[in-house]
Design a protein around this motif. Structure first.
Motif, PDB file in Angstrom:
ATOM      1  N   VAL A   1       0.666  -0.937  -0.143  1.00 34.48           N
ATOM      2  CA  VAL A   1       0.002   0.472  -0.076  1.00 34.48           C
ATOM      3  C   VAL A   1       0.861   1.266  -0.010  1.00 34.48           C
ATOM      4  CG1 VAL A   1      -1.642   1.407   1.761  1.00 34.48           C
ATOM      5  CG2 VAL A   1      -1.914  -1.027   1.104  1.00 34.48           C
ATOM      6  N   TYR A   2       0.536   1.682  -0.689  1.00 37.76           N
ATOM      7  CA  TYR A   2       1.695   3.482  -1.183  1.00 37.76           C
ATOM      8  C   TYR A   2       0.482   4.536  -1.429  1.00 37.76           C
ATOM      9  CZ  TYR A   2       5.129   6.995  -2.702  1.00 37.76           C
ATOM     10  OH  TYR A   2       6.060   7.617  -2.429  1.00 37.76           O
ATOM     11  N   ALA A   3       0.165   5.054   0.125  1.00 33.57           N
ATOM     12  CA  ALA A   3      -1.156   5.902   0.301  1.00 33.57           C
ATOM     13  C   ALA A   3      -1.246   6.500   2.070  1.00 33.57           C
ATOM     14  CB  ALA A   3      -1.926   5.354   0.599  1.00 33.57           C
ATOM     15  N   ARG A   4      -1.494   7.653   2.024  1.00 36.81           N
ATOM     16  CA  ARG A   4      -1.490   8.552   3.027  1.00 36.81           C
ATOM     17  C   ARG A   4      -2.406   8.192   3.850  1.00 36.81           C
ATOM     18  NH1 ARG A   4      -0.794  14.016  -0.989  1.00 36.81           N
ATOM     19  NH2 ARG A   4       1.831  13.724  -1.280  1.00 36.81           N
ATOM     20  N   ASP A   5      -3.247   7.394   3.548  1.00 39.25           N
ATOM     21  CA  ASP A   5      -4.538   7.171   4.919  1.00 39.25           C
ATOM     22  C   ASP A   5      -4.170   5.631   5.552  1.00 39.25           C
ATOM     23  OD1 ASP A   5      -5.856   9.311   3.449  1.00 39.25           O
ATOM     24  OD2 ASP A   5      -6.801   7.545   1.685  1.00 39.25           O
ATOM     25  N   THR A   6      -4.599   5.813   5.985  1.00 41.31           N
ATOM     26  CA  THR A   6      -4.575   4.478   7.198  1.00 41.31           C
ATOM     27  C   THR A   6      -5.119   3.238   6.482  1.00 41.31           C
ATOM     28  OG1 THR A   6      -4.640   6.127   8.866  1.00 41.31           O
ATOM     29  CG2 THR A   6      -4.878   4.037   9.450  1.00 41.31           C
ATOM     30  N   ILE A   7      -3.990   2.088   6.625  1.00 44.17           N
ATOM     31  CA  ILE A   7      -4.979   0.477   6.456  1.00 44.17           C
ATOM     32  C   ILE A   7      -5.517   0.448   6.745  1.00 44.17           C
ATOM     33  CG2 ILE A   7      -3.977  -1.019   5.281  1.00 44.17           C
ATOM     34  CD1 ILE A   7      -1.454   0.626   5.313  1.00 44.17           C
ATOM     35  N   PRO A   8      -6.901  -0.198   6.482  1.00 36.71           N
ATOM     36  CA  PRO A   8      -8.170  -0.727   7.181  1.00 36.71           C
ATOM     37  C   PRO A   8      -7.296  -1.855   8.000  1.00 36.71           C
ATOM     38  CG  PRO A   8      -8.669   0.022   4.935  1.00 36.71           C
ATOM     39  CD  PRO A   8      -7.618  -0.225   5.482  1.00 36.71           C
ATOM     40  N   GLU A   9      -7.584  -2.224   9.353  1.00 35.86           N
ATOM     41  CA  GLU A   9      -7.170  -3.371  10.477  1.00 35.86           C
ATOM     42  C   GLU A   9      -7.774  -4.661   9.454  1.00 35.86           C
ATOM     43  OE1 GLU A   9      -5.003  -4.948  13.491  1.00 35.86           O
ATOM     44  OE2 GLU A   9      -5.477  -2.390  13.474  1.00 35.86           O
ATOM     45  N   PHE A  10      -8.434  -4.990   8.405  1.00 39.08           N
ATOM     46  CA  PHE A  10      -8.523  -6.671   8.201  1.00 39.08           C
ATOM     47  C   PHE A  10      -7.457  -6.679   6.972  1.00 39.08           C
ATOM     48  CE2 PHE A  10     -11.071  -3.682   5.370  1.00 39.08           C
ATOM     49  CZ  PHE A  10     -10.955  -5.045   3.891  1.00 39.08           C
TER      50      PHE A  10
END
Length: 108
Positions: free
Chosen positions: A74-83
């Motif tokens: 994941v190359y993103a600024r947002d938080t990754i969902p726990e699942f």
């Protein structure tokens, strides 16, 4: 990783260009991505899956179901969902690490 990379989501931070500069054959998908789209894009033969839109995080389990032979990033600024955290190989914030450095590390 050599060969095909699938990038899903917008590319505001130029990860596609950076991966191509390192020699990867990049296929980009945008919008709501489905399993058939991933299969058509060649996910089974890909060595790398890069997600730039955490709103599409449900694609990570789909990709893992199709193949275990690729790296998921994941190359993103947002938080990754726990699942999906346990199914990722790497999560990088573009504000902290430049796309060219990430691509250099991901492409052998």
């Amino acid at each position: 990783m050599t060969g095909r990379a699938i990038v899903v989501g917008p590319d505001d931070d130029d990860i596609t260009t950076a991966l191509e500069a390192e020699g990867a054959d990049v296929v980009r998908l945008e919008g709501v991505v489905t399993r058939p789209q991933l299969e058509e894009a060649g996910i089974v033969d890909a060595g790398l899956y890069v997600l730039t839109d955490v709103g599409q995080a449900t694609t990570i389990p789909i990709v893992r179901d199709l193949t275990d032979e690729l790296r998921t990033v994941v190359y993103a600024r947002d938080t990754i969902p726990e699942f999906v955290r346990g199914q990722l190989d790497l999560a990088v914030d573009p504000q902290l690490v430049d796309a060219s450095l990430v691509a250099e590390e991901l492409v052998d």
